[in-house]
Design a protein around this motif. Structure first.
Motif, mmCIF file in Angstrom:
data_model
loop_
_atom_site.group_PDB
_atom_site.id
_atom_site.type_symbol
_atom_site.label_atom_id
_atom_site.label_comp_id
_atom_site.label_asym_id
_atom_site.label_seq_id
_atom_site.Cartn_x
_atom_site.Cartn_y
_atom_site.Cartn_z
ATOM 1 N N GLN A 1 0.822 -1.145 0.094
ATOM 2 C CA GLN A 1 0.018 -0.147 0.079
ATOM 3 C C GLN A 1 0.674 1.290 -0.064
ATOM 4 O OE1 GLN A 1 -3.624 -1.971 2.775
ATOM 5 N NE2 GLN A 1 -3.166 -0.057 3.123
ATOM 6 N N GLU B 1 2.042 1.486 4.534
ATOM 7 C CA GLU B 1 1.163 2.814 4.383
ATOM 8 C C GLU B 1 2.075 4.130 5.091
ATOM 9 O OE1 GLU B 1 -2.531 2.124 3.452
ATOM 10 O OE2 GLU B 1 -1.859 4.163 2.649
ATOM 11 N N HIS C 1 -8.362 0.682 -2.447
ATOM 12 C CA HIS C 1 -7.455 0.638 -1.174
ATOM 13 C C HIS C 1 -8.377 0.058 0.099
ATOM 14 C CE1 HIS C 1 -5.666 2.325 2.404
ATOM 15 N NE2 HIS C 1 -4.548 2.749 1.590
#
Ligand code: KIV
Ligand code: ZN
Length: 514
Positions: free
Chosen positions: A18, A235, A508
């Motif tokens: 991510q 992330e 996402h």
């Protein structure tokens, strides 16, 4: 699993992916998963299957390739997500579904727009539904780090009652402090009546640089699974770094009532592979896997280490897989020697053609460089795999750079099989090369980052160039290696263009809808 075992749940292929620019192809995911399996990672979270057909295929391919680790797919607490995850992990010898829903007041009110009662109901339904696919169901209370303890106790008790065998407590936004997070875990373990029916896990983000500290504090408080990533990829500021968690618990056994089953000698190879595939370089002073992590620069330190290693070293470099720049192959090494060394590094080719291609590149490199190290082989393999799918291939280039003159580059590329050439001037040889490439491809992408690192030491080393490019909000990292850094730069730029061409629309898990 006994209480003295700390389960390592690696999410490099999901949360790590991510990170903007870190997206991986299915085959790259499988290569990383095989190294994680060899490292004896207990659970590999391979992706978010509902995000796109490619994500589904990635999880499914890992499920087929891995036998010794549990393979996990992520799903929001929604039936359609869980069905996709259930299908994707079907081929796995042991598969897990990880389902989650947000539990903090701010997430429930603004992201989910749901009342707490509805959130509990949806969590219970999701766990029940996931149990139709596997007994191994994990439930996460997203943003637990900012949730109310009473509400966490309520939803977790209900999730365990519904059949969740692992309860994950994420500090989603990296807001907690170590003492506070440990206290939260202790409170949950003490207050939830059926807490003994599940393994408690933690998943910490590094926004304040505390992901590893928070995770370790939770382990001391009784958590027995840590979710982490190689090199702390993930992330924003990343997730807790696997190598730091594992080596802290191993090195400070006196402070922990548990240990992992990890083969630590696979840590450095895994770190390198993840860095090469994602294009996220490892900073030199990064703990455990940084190039300086075991280098003793100052004379005083070196003297101390030579007299007695323990004076300044708390771990042995070889225990985490540093091979001390070993010369492994040379100009006269044959195909079999190459195949054998690559196998030792955990790299196997899908076909004999790929090996032949790597061997040809190896011979070219060995002619230029004479001594080939493991790091060179890893870069070479990445290039071999990249060239398989290359839409933009460097055919030849010529660069003139002279004091007092404007640098000029002439580049010939094969673009989707068609050969095209262009010339350009620039402020330096790299700039001229990129301008020449752009006058052929007109990518409309912006270059956001350019960096060069040497792969091994010495001026004959290969330079590894990373470029980060952005187009319409999509970010990719390209890498290229060569003993000539201008050629390495061109390769990196073309690698990024290939990635931009193949980036697909995907959802996402924590934002937006699917
Ligand atoms: O950070 C987070 O909360 C997550 C969840 C999906 C577990 O990644
Ligand atoms: Zn996360």
């Amino acid at each position: 699993m006994s209480n003295d075992r700390l389960i390592i749940f690696d999410t490099t292929l999901r949360d790590g992916e991510q990170s903007p620019g870190a997206s991986m192809t299915r085959d790259e995911k499988v290569r990383i998963a095989k190294v994680l399996e060899r490292m004896r990672v207990d659970v590999i979270e391979a992706g978010f299957p509902i995000a796109s057909p490619d994500d589904f295929e990635g999880v499914s391919a890992v499920a087929r390739a891995v036998t010794d680790s549990v393979v996990c797919g992520l799903a929001r607490a929604l039936e359609r997500d869980i069905d996709r995850a259930g299908e994707a992990i079907k081929p796995a010898k042991a598969g897990r579904i990880h389902t989650f829903i947000a539990t903090s007041p701010i997430h429930m009110a603004h992201k989910l727009r749901m009342e707490p009662d509805q959130v509990v109901e949806q969590a219970v339904k999701a766990v029940h539904h996931a149990r139709r696919y596997t007994d191994d169901v994990e439930f996460s209370a997203e943003d637990a780090g900012r949730s109310e303890v009473d509400f966490l106790c309520r939803i977790i008790e209900a999730a365990i009652e519904a059949g969740a065998r692992t309860i994950n407590i994420p500090d989603t936004v990296g807001y907690n402090l170590p003492g506070q997070f440990g206290t939260l875990i202790e409170a949950l373990l003490n207050r939830i009546p059926n807490a003994d029916k599940a393994v408690f896990s933690v998943h910490c983000h590094n926004d304040l640089g505390l992901a590893v500290a928070n995770s370790l504090s939770a382990v001391q408080a009784g958590a027995r699974q840590v979710e982490c990533t190689i090199n702390g990829l993930g992330e924003r500021a990343g997730n807790a770094a696997l190598e730091e968690i594992v080596m802290t618990v191993r090195t400070r056994r006196d402070m922990f009532a548990c240990d992992t089953g990890i083969d630590t000698t696979q840590i450095v190879p895994a770190s390198r592979l993840v860095s090469t595939i994602t294009g996220f370089p490892v900073q030199p002073n990064k703990a455990i896997v940084g190039a300086n992590a075991f280098a003793h620069e100052s004379g005083i330190h070196q003297d101390g280490v030579l007299k007695s290693r323990e004076t300044y070293e708390i771990m042995r470099a070889e225990d985490v897989g540093w091979s001390a720049n070993r010369i492994v192959l040379g100009k006269h090494s044959g195909r079999n020697a190459l195949r054998t060394r690559l196998k030792e590094l955990g790299i196997e080719f899908a076909s004999e053609e790929e090996l032949n291609d790597a061997f040809t590149r190896f011979k070219v490199l060995a002619d230029k460089k004479h001594e080939i190290f493991d790091e060179d082989l890893q870069a070479l393999v990445s290039e071999t795999v990249a060239s398989e799918t290359g839409q933009h291939v460097l055919v030849s280039m010529r660069v003139c750079s002279e004091t007092g003159e404007v640098p000029l580059a002439k580049v010939t590329l094969s673009v989707y099989g068609e050969e095209r050439s262009a010339e350009a001037a620039g402020s330096g040889p790299v700039d001229a090369t990129f301008r020449a490439i752009e006058s052929i491809v007109d990518s409309k992408a912006q270059l956001q980052l350019y960096s060069v690192n040497n792969i091994t030491s010495g001026t004959d080393a290969q330079g590894e160039v990373t470029v980060r490019m952005e187009r319409s909000g999509r970010i990719v990292n390209g890498q290229g290696a060569d003993t000539d850094i201008v050629i390495a730069s061109a390769k990196a730029y073309l690698n990024a263009l290939d990635k931009l061409a193949s980036v697909v629309q995907r959802a996402h898990p924590q934002l937006g809808d699917v």
